[in-house]
Design an enzyme around this catalytic site. Structure first.
Site, short mmCIF file in Angstrom:
data_model
loop_
_atom_site.label_atom_id
_atom_site.label_comp_id
_atom_site.label_asym_id
_atom_site.label_seq_id
_atom_site.Cartn_x
_atom_site.Cartn_y
_atom_site.Cartn_z
N HIS A 181 -6.28 1.80 -30.12
CA HIS A 181 -7.58 1.14 -30.90
C HIS A 181 -7.18 -0.24 -31.40
O HIS A 181 -7.35 -0.56 -32.56
CB HIS A 181 -8.00 2.08 -31.98
CG HIS A 181 -9.31 2.00 -32.26
ND1 HIS A 181 -10.30 2.93 -32.59
CD2 HIS A 181 -10.31 0.58 -32.23
CE1 HIS A 181 -11.58 2.30 -32.78
NE2 HIS A 181 -11.59 1.15 -32.40
N ARG A 217 -15.75 3.89 -28.19
CA ARG A 217 -15.10 5.28 -28.93
C ARG A 217 -14.96 6.25 -28.04
O ARG A 217 -15.60 6.30 -27.00
CB ARG A 217 -16.42 5.67 -30.00
CG ARG A 217 -17.02 4.80 -31.10
CD ARG A 217 -15.71 4.55 -31.87
NE ARG A 217 -16.18 3.72 -33.28
CZ ARG A 217 -15.72 2.57 -33.32
NH1 ARG A 217 -15.07 1.74 -32.51
NH2 ARG A 217 -16.08 1.88 -34.56
N GLU A 220 -8.37 10.35 -32.24
CA GLU A 220 -7.61 9.49 -32.55
C GLU A 220 -6.96 9.72 -34.07
O GLU A 220 -7.94 10.03 -34.94
CB GLU A 220 -7.71 7.90 -32.20
CG GLU A 220 -9.28 7.34 -32.97
CD GLU A 220 -9.65 5.90 -32.35
OE1 GLU A 220 -9.72 5.93 -31.03
OE2 GLU A 220 -9.43 5.27 -33.31
C1 8YV Z 1 -12.03 -2.13 -35.66
C2 8YV Z 1 -13.50 -1.11 -34.03
O1 8YV Z 1 -11.00 -2.22 -35.80
O2 8YV Z 1 -15.24 -2.79 -34.88
C3 8YV Z 1 -15.09 -1.71 -34.25
O3 8YV Z 1 -16.07 -0.86 -34.12
O4 8YV Z 1 -13.53 -0.28 -33.27
C4 8YV Z 1 -12.69 -2.01 -34.25
O5 8YV Z 1 -12.93 -3.26 -33.87
C5 8YV Z 1 -12.04 -0.80 -36.49
O6 8YV Z 1 -13.53 -0.64 -36.50
C6 8YV Z 1 -11.75 -1.05 -37.97
O7 8YV Z 1 -12.59 -0.20 -38.91
#
Ligand code: 8YV
Length: 346
Positions: free
Chosen positions: A289, A242, A271
């Site tokens: 992302h 993150r 983002e």
């Molecule tokens: C996802 C991510 O694309 O799983 C996670 O925590 O950051 C990514 O794999 C995203 O969360 C989609 O909601």
């Protein structure tokens, strides 16, 4: 009297054929276009909902829950769930779930791709070539850092951290160091070929440092100017977790000033906005992302989220037994069952 069919809000277009499985049991209100939902819009959408299928872009906290009296379950399509206020969900008696495991290897692949691209200056080289600047081969063109045989540091040693460790140790002959809230059992350390070190030693010894820890107020800006100053000036930093883990202005400063060789970032503090200070740098590889973005993995995530949602609502084959609860409350509806304990690990 038969109870009415639960109403489900699906916050973004996902995969219709998978989301349609909800329609066997529920009335589904699915958003058809990629949408930035303001907090008030999330609250309005949840007002009549019994359940919700959401992504990292939708924040659900006390304010939204206060207006959602019927809500019983929220299935997050993602392993990270810092978009959800778990304490508020627990207080409201709403179960929340996430999608671990199915994205582990795909996300580890992207982490390694960013590491290699940053260390070996892949995107910088390509841009240089496309700009027509390759006039003559020179011995010193685009000299980077070795990946094989170097020291790989991993901050956060959950499932994805371990998958990256395996790649580094078994595939690239790297010395793998890690730091985590708790140390792994010895046999697990041995299996992934990683050794536990304190945070400061991780910073000081890593040639390449990958961040894979969950984001919370405790891990906010864990990589700040002071942490960056403890890293080798030849090192590479990769963030696939993150954006808020890194003080991006301090990072841009270190990269611009030659106090850090390169970085690979898939996630950002604001983002989809990316800071101009980062965009201006040649020694940072930037992706939007896409850690889990293979077709097979994204489909598996949506399937798992749908299964979790139905189970959490006491519907379908696993009624009352959602596989991945992240709230203390694990199931709602007629049947209650014990899910796996929430670990918060990625
Ligand atoms: C996802 C991510 O694309 O799983 C996670 O925590 O950051 C990514 O794999 C995203 O969360 C989609 O909601």
């Amino acid at each position: 009297m038969a109870s009415p069919r639960p109403r489900i809000w699906v916050s973004q277009p996902l995969f219709d054929d998978i989301v349609d499985q909800l329609a066997a049991h529920c009335d589904v209100d699915a958003v058809r276009e990629v949408t930035v939902h303001a907090p008030e819009a999330v609250a309005a959408a949840l007002r009549e909902a019994d359940g919700a299928l959401v992504t990292l872009n939708e924040r659900i906290g006390a304010a939204e829950l206060a207006q959602a009296p019927k809500l019983r379950a929220v299935a997050n399509v993602g392993v990270g769930y810092n978009n959800l206020d778990i304490a508020a969900l627990d207080a409201a008696g709403v179960i929340a779930t996430n999608t671990p495991d199915v994205l582990t290897e795909t996300t580890a692949d992207l982490g390694f791709a960013l590491l290699m691209a940053a260390a070996r200056r892949i995107t910088e080289s390509e841009r240089w070539l496309r700009e027509g600047r390759w006039r003559q081969w020179s011995f010193s063109t685009m000299l980077g850092a070795d990946v094989h045989g170097s020291t790989l540091g991993i901050l956060g040693m959950g499932r994805i951290g371990q998958a990256i460790a395996r790649r580094g140790h078994h595939g690239f002959g790297m010395e793998v160091l890690y730091h985590n809230r708790s140390r792994l059992p010895e046999d697990v350390e041995r299996g992934v070929g990683a050794s536990y070190v304190e945070f400061d030693a991780l910073l000081a010894r890593s040639d390449h440092l990958v961040l894979v820890l969950p984001y919370s107020k405790d891990s906010h800006h864990i990589i700040d100017a002071a942490a960056l100053a403890r890293m080798k000036p030849t090192a590479t930093l990769v963030n696939i977790a993150r954006g808020g883990l890194v003080d991006e202005l301090a990072l841009a400063d270190a990269l611009a000033g030659g106090r850090l060789a390169a970085a690979g970032l898939d996630v950002y503090e604001g983002e989809p906005e990316v800071r101009p200070e980062l965009l201006a740098l040649r020694n940072v590889v930037l992706t939007p992302h896409i850690g889990s973005a293979s077709l097979a993995t994204r489909r598996a995530m949506v399937q798992l989220a749908v299964d979790n949602l139905l189970a959490a609502l006491g519907l379908g084959d696993n009624a009352g037994r959602p596989a991945n609860p992240v709230t203390a409350k694990k199931a709602t509806g007629a049947i209650t069952g014990a899910g796996k304990a929430a670990t918060g690990k990625r």
